[in-house]
Design a protein around this motif. Structure first.
Motif, mmCIF file in Angstrom:
data_model
loop_
_atom_site.group_PDB
_atom_site.id
_atom_site.type_symbol
_atom_site.label_atom_id
_atom_site.label_comp_id
_atom_site.label_asym_id
_atom_site.label_seq_id
_atom_site.Cartn_x
_atom_site.Cartn_y
_atom_site.Cartn_z
ATOM 1 N N ALA A 196 0.834 -1.208 0.000
ATOM 2 C CA ALA A 196 0.000 0.000 0.000
ATOM 3 C C ALA A 196 0.867 1.256 0.000
ATOM 4 N N TYR A 197 0.338 2.306 -0.600
ATOM 5 C CA TYR A 197 1.011 3.605 -0.601
ATOM 6 C C TYR A 197 0.287 4.477 0.423
ATOM 7 N N ALA A 198 0.833 4.537 1.636
ATOM 8 C CA ALA A 198 0.173 5.241 2.735
ATOM 9 C C ALA A 198 1.156 6.131 3.496
ATOM 10 N N PRO A 199 1.825 7.066 2.798
ATOM 11 C CA PRO A 199 2.836 7.890 3.476
ATOM 12 C C PRO A 199 2.252 8.905 4.458
ATOM 13 N N TYR A 200 0.971 9.211 4.378
ATOM 14 C CA TYR A 200 0.366 10.242 5.218
ATOM 15 C C TYR A 200 -0.306 9.639 6.449
ATOM 16 N N SER A 201 -1.162 8.675 6.241
ATOM 17 C CA SER A 201 -1.895 8.089 7.364
ATOM 18 C C SER A 201 -1.106 6.984 8.058
ATOM 19 N N VAL A 211 -4.013 -0.809 3.935
ATOM 20 C CA VAL A 211 -5.156 -1.694 3.723
ATOM 21 C C VAL A 211 -4.904 -2.514 2.463
ATOM 22 N N GLY A 212 -5.210 -3.796 2.542
ATOM 23 C CA GLY A 212 -5.120 -4.678 1.384
ATOM 24 C C GLY A 212 -6.436 -5.397 1.193
ATOM 25 N N ALA A 213 -6.792 -5.623 -0.053
ATOM 26 C CA ALA A 213 -8.033 -6.342 -0.375
ATOM 27 C C ALA A 213 -7.742 -7.354 -1.475
ATOM 28 N N ASN A 260 -4.647 0.488 -0.609
ATOM 29 C CA ASN A 260 -4.960 1.914 -0.573
ATOM 30 C C ASN A 260 -3.834 2.720 -1.195
ATOM 31 N N GLN A 261 -4.235 3.770 -1.897
ATOM 32 C CA GLN A 261 -3.318 4.662 -2.596
ATOM 33 C C GLN A 261 -3.638 6.079 -2.149
ATOM 34 N N GLU A 262 -2.757 6.637 -1.316
ATOM 35 C CA GLU A 262 -2.992 7.974 -0.782
ATOM 36 C C GLU A 262 -2.425 9.053 -1.697
ATOM 37 N N ASN A 263 -2.840 10.272 -1.430
ATOM 38 C CA ASN A 263 -2.402 11.425 -2.203
ATOM 39 C C ASN A 263 -2.383 12.608 -1.259
ATOM 40 N N ALA A 264 -1.448 13.528 -1.446
ATOM 41 C CA ALA A 264 -1.372 14.708 -0.583
ATOM 42 C C ALA A 264 -2.684 15.490 -0.613
ATOM 43 N N ALA A 265 -3.390 15.461 -1.723
ATOM 44 C CA ALA A 265 -4.736 16.028 -1.808
ATOM 45 C C ALA A 265 -5.686 14.892 -1.419
ATOM 46 N N THR A 282 -4.027 -2.345 8.901
ATOM 47 C CA THR A 282 -3.276 -2.092 10.127
ATOM 48 C C THR A 282 -2.446 -0.831 9.972
ATOM 49 N N SER A 283 -1.991 -0.339 11.076
ATOM 50 C CA SER A 283 -1.188 0.874 11.118
ATOM 51 C C SER A 283 0.297 0.537 11.119
ATOM 52 N N ASP A 284 1.098 1.406 10.555
ATOM 53 C CA ASP A 284 2.550 1.253 10.662
ATOM 54 C C ASP A 284 3.010 1.514 12.096
ATOM 55 N N ASN A 285 2.190 2.221 12.865
ATOM 56 C CA ASN A 285 2.566 2.617 14.225
ATOM 57 C C ASN A 285 2.251 1.563 15.277
ATOM 58 N N HIS A 286 1.282 0.714 15.011
ATOM 59 C CA HIS A 286 0.927 -0.380 15.919
ATOM 60 C C HIS A 286 0.091 -1.396 15.146
ATOM 61 N N ILE A 287 0.114 -2.637 15.577
ATOM 62 C CA ILE A 287 -0.650 -3.686 14.903
ATOM 63 C C ILE A 287 -2.081 -3.677 15.429
ATOM 64 N N ASN A 288 -3.024 -3.467 14.537
ATOM 65 C CA ASN A 288 -4.435 -3.532 14.890
ATOM 66 C C ASN A 288 -4.844 -5.000 14.967
ATOM 67 N N LYS A 289 -5.423 -5.392 16.076
ATOM 68 C CA LYS A 289 -5.864 -6.773 16.257
ATOM 69 C C LYS A 289 -7.382 -6.904 16.205
ATOM 70 N N THR A 290 -8.068 -5.778 16.053
ATOM 71 C CA THR A 290 -9.522 -5.777 15.942
ATOM 72 C C THR A 290 -9.899 -5.806 14.468
ATOM 73 N N PRO A 291 -10.860 -6.641 14.072
ATOM 74 C CA PRO A 291 -11.290 -6.650 12.672
ATOM 75 C C PRO A 291 -11.760 -5.265 12.231
#
Length: 160
Positions: A37-42, A46-48, A62-67, A99-108
């Protein structure tokens, strides 16, 4: 005045090993897509992965954009790709992991509202339910038998 109650039933799996074998593989595709995923901002990846009735697996991330409004969620990347490449092939299942790069989300983590509406469009288009499996970075997985379980008062073409 009348009160209307809406109920939903979901299936909860404790870990990926409890899923049917073909869904385990589909979720592995989603995990691999999430890692790209390209998520430099958030910093929220997310993968599907979609399983089509012809056996093809389509992935998206997910593909983020500065806008910010210009970005796109993993689910819609995969669904729109499937619609463009296989317009008359039904989607049987979708596996989602986030999941977040900052912590692993364990909740669906379920699809966002925009993705729910997009999934609804394809479910109605093909006149067949799409099973939705979703998880965090690890841990429990939830299964919805249809998008209508996640969005019971869906807006569709019948209102137009």
């Amino acid at each position: 005045m009348k009160e209307i109650q809406i109920t939903t039933t979901l299936t909860c799996y404790d870990h990926i090993g409890e899923l049917p074998q073909h869904i385990q593989k589909l979720m592995e595709h989603a995990v691999n897509a999430r890692k790209k995923a390209y998520a430099p901002y958030s910093k929220f990846r997310v993968g599907a992965a979609l399983q089509l009735e012809n056996g093809v697996v389509i992935t998206g991330n997910n593909q983020e954009n500065a806008a910010y409004p210009s970005g796109l969620c993993a689910e819609r990347v995969a669904i729109f790709h499937a619609g463009a490449e296989y317009p008359n092939v039904k989607i049987q299942q979708i596996a989602i992991t986030a999941t977040s790069d900052n912590h692993i989300n364990k909740t669906p983590i379920p699809p966002c509202g925009s993705c729910r509406q997009s999934i609804a469009e394809y479910e109605m288009r093909q006149d067949e339910a799409i099973e939705i499996y979703f998880m965090g970075g690890e841990g429990k997985i939830m299964k919805s038998n249809s998008l209508k379980d996640l969005l019971p008062l869906v807006f569709d073409k019948t209102y137009l």
